[in-house]
Design an enzyme around this catalytic site. Sequence first.
Site, mmCIF file in Angstrom:
data_model
loop_
_atom_site.group_PDB
_atom_site.id
_atom_site.type_symbol
_atom_site.label_atom_id
_atom_site.label_comp_id
_atom_site.label_asym_id
_atom_site.label_seq_id
_atom_site.Cartn_x
_atom_site.Cartn_y
_atom_site.Cartn_z
ATOM 1 C CG ASP A 30 -1.733 1.273 1.388
ATOM 2 O OD1 ASP A 30 -1.729 2.099 0.450
ATOM 3 O OD2 ASP A 30 -2.371 1.440 2.449
ATOM 4 C CE LYS A 93 -1.966 6.737 -3.436
ATOM 5 N NZ LYS A 93 -2.532 5.846 -2.394
ATOM 6 C CD GLU A 198 -5.355 3.481 -2.503
ATOM 7 O OE1 GLU A 198 -6.292 4.206 -2.088
ATOM 8 O OE2 GLU A 198 -4.194 3.910 -2.656
ATOM 9 C CG ASP A 223 -9.452 5.080 1.747
ATOM 10 O OD1 ASP A 223 -8.991 5.559 2.801
ATOM 11 O OD2 ASP A 223 -8.750 4.485 0.910
#
Length: 628
Positions: A30, A93, A198, A223
Amino acid sequence: MAKYSIDLQAGKVKEDEAVSSVGETIVGIDLGTTNSLVAHVVEGKAVAVAGPDGKSVLVPSIVHFNSDGTTVVGDAARGYLETQPERTIYSVKRLLGKSFRDLTDVKDRFGYRIIDEDEDRLVKVAVHSEDGRERYYSPIELSAEILKTLKARIEQELGTAVSRAVITVPAYFNDAQRQATRDAGKLAGLDVLRIVNEPTASSLAYGIGLTDEDEGRTIAVYDLGGGTFDVSLLRIEQGIFEVLSTNGDTFLGGDDFDQAIVDHWRTGYDLELDTPELRGGIRLLAERAKKALSTDQQFTGDFDGKVLNLTRGEFENRVRPLVKRTLASCDRALKDAGLGKEDIDHVIMVGGSTRVPLIKQQVSDFFGKQVNDSLDPDQVVALGAAIQADVLAGNQQDVLLLDITPLSLGIETVGGLMDPIIPRNSKVPTKVGRKYTTSVDGQVKLKVAVYQGERDMVADNRKLGEFTLENIPPMPAGIPQIEIHFYLDADGILRVKATEHRSGTEQSVTIKSQYGISDEEMALMLMDSLQNAETDMAARALAEARTEAKNVLLSARKFIRQNESWLTSGQVHEIERFVDALAKSVEGDDKDEINHRLEELNTFTTPLAHEALDRNVAAAMKGKGVEE
């Protein structure tokens, strides 16, 4: 070393990827905005691996550059966020696959400098080095540093080398962002077998989609991380995960909850937060309060000689508007998917910020059903990636595997670079299109050379064929819109088609069979790509810098010719001086020197370019016509 695990549910798994050697360890990663994790499956259990101290499975996604160019990653880098922010990179990211134009509105939120030499090119980060010069790093290189740390962690845990991985990305990541993630893995010495969404990984971690009785389910994955929020709706049919819709806010997360507490204390206690140390200290205390109030009704802490109090009720009143924003995203996701709340079978909670009781209660009320939060929300994505990796390793029984393309297929671009259009391990049949343009003014032909392989330079890959797209209308470089489509059928026959949209001109070529590569040759090509990943990345970066520099050189010389009527001799001399320095750097092999000279030239000419535009606009308004 500490391990954190979940039991895998037994059952039939359907998958659309290749199987590696049975028993081989393939890890799940992850790669997060705030924290990253690595996990694997041990005796049927998905396990997130902690560091040598055994305390935490989380690796903060922070990279610090020491003055000598060496890097520090994770917890050791966190302390530099306040003392040396210009050399401490976080939230990498968010930069993956992005241009400076994409980040214009948020660039000031970062403590480090993002260079803007060209708004349409992929972004770079400038870092000052010990010798006073600047080094330029792509988000791919920065992400690779985090992945190297995770790779070292799992290798220490297993006592053996690890070379294959599954990496997760947000469902909304586009092709450029997914390819950048693959490239980062490759640079870190990892063969990325699959990029997994994800929310799909989260569903797998909860065992949803692993058993036949779960067929035909619709899942909502909520999330909420430290810096971002997204909600994804998935449909699971016959083991295939389809993303129906995704929505969210890339700048809403736990950090905003902390800030809400800080604002409450600042006004309630009349705090003076006029130094970086005080601001940093109050944020850390706010984070402690948030975590404490997930289980307690009241928090008390000392700050700068004052005792600060906060009740759960006060906290909830402050953050309720933030939670409401996430629910608005959930509502939009449902509308986009054409679904009602009653159509959702499971609601999965992901991300450390979902530990806040108010969030669980509000999300449960919104969907009209109990949320599933039985797994550690920080670990769930990595655990799901590990399960997916275990499937690819052939360790799950009764796996249905569709055919895949064994090596990447792509074309040659400027500078001899390989641009993969169909990444390896893509299921077939498949169709992928990508847009290109010309690099020279008046160009009427475009050679399309097709290659197969995993290396960054086409010279190191296998050429499959080529054709020429002719009769392109002569236009300035960058204007023609040429779309290249790859069609790969189930028999391994590849058809490549190029079309210039403005004129309708098109040409194609068909390449048959599996391209005559044996399993041994394929394995050698993959191993070669991993062993040469760092060299390849450096060669690609140098080629890209040279190509960009050559384009800028042409533009600079053209600018002098077009504007010599008003440019002063001093201005022309300075431009020519910068041009000569850039041209000289292109002859060398130092990409940072090329980037440095590029920025020098751009810094000097940008104000002149603005003046030229103003003069042309003024001339046009006076009826004199804009200069060609």
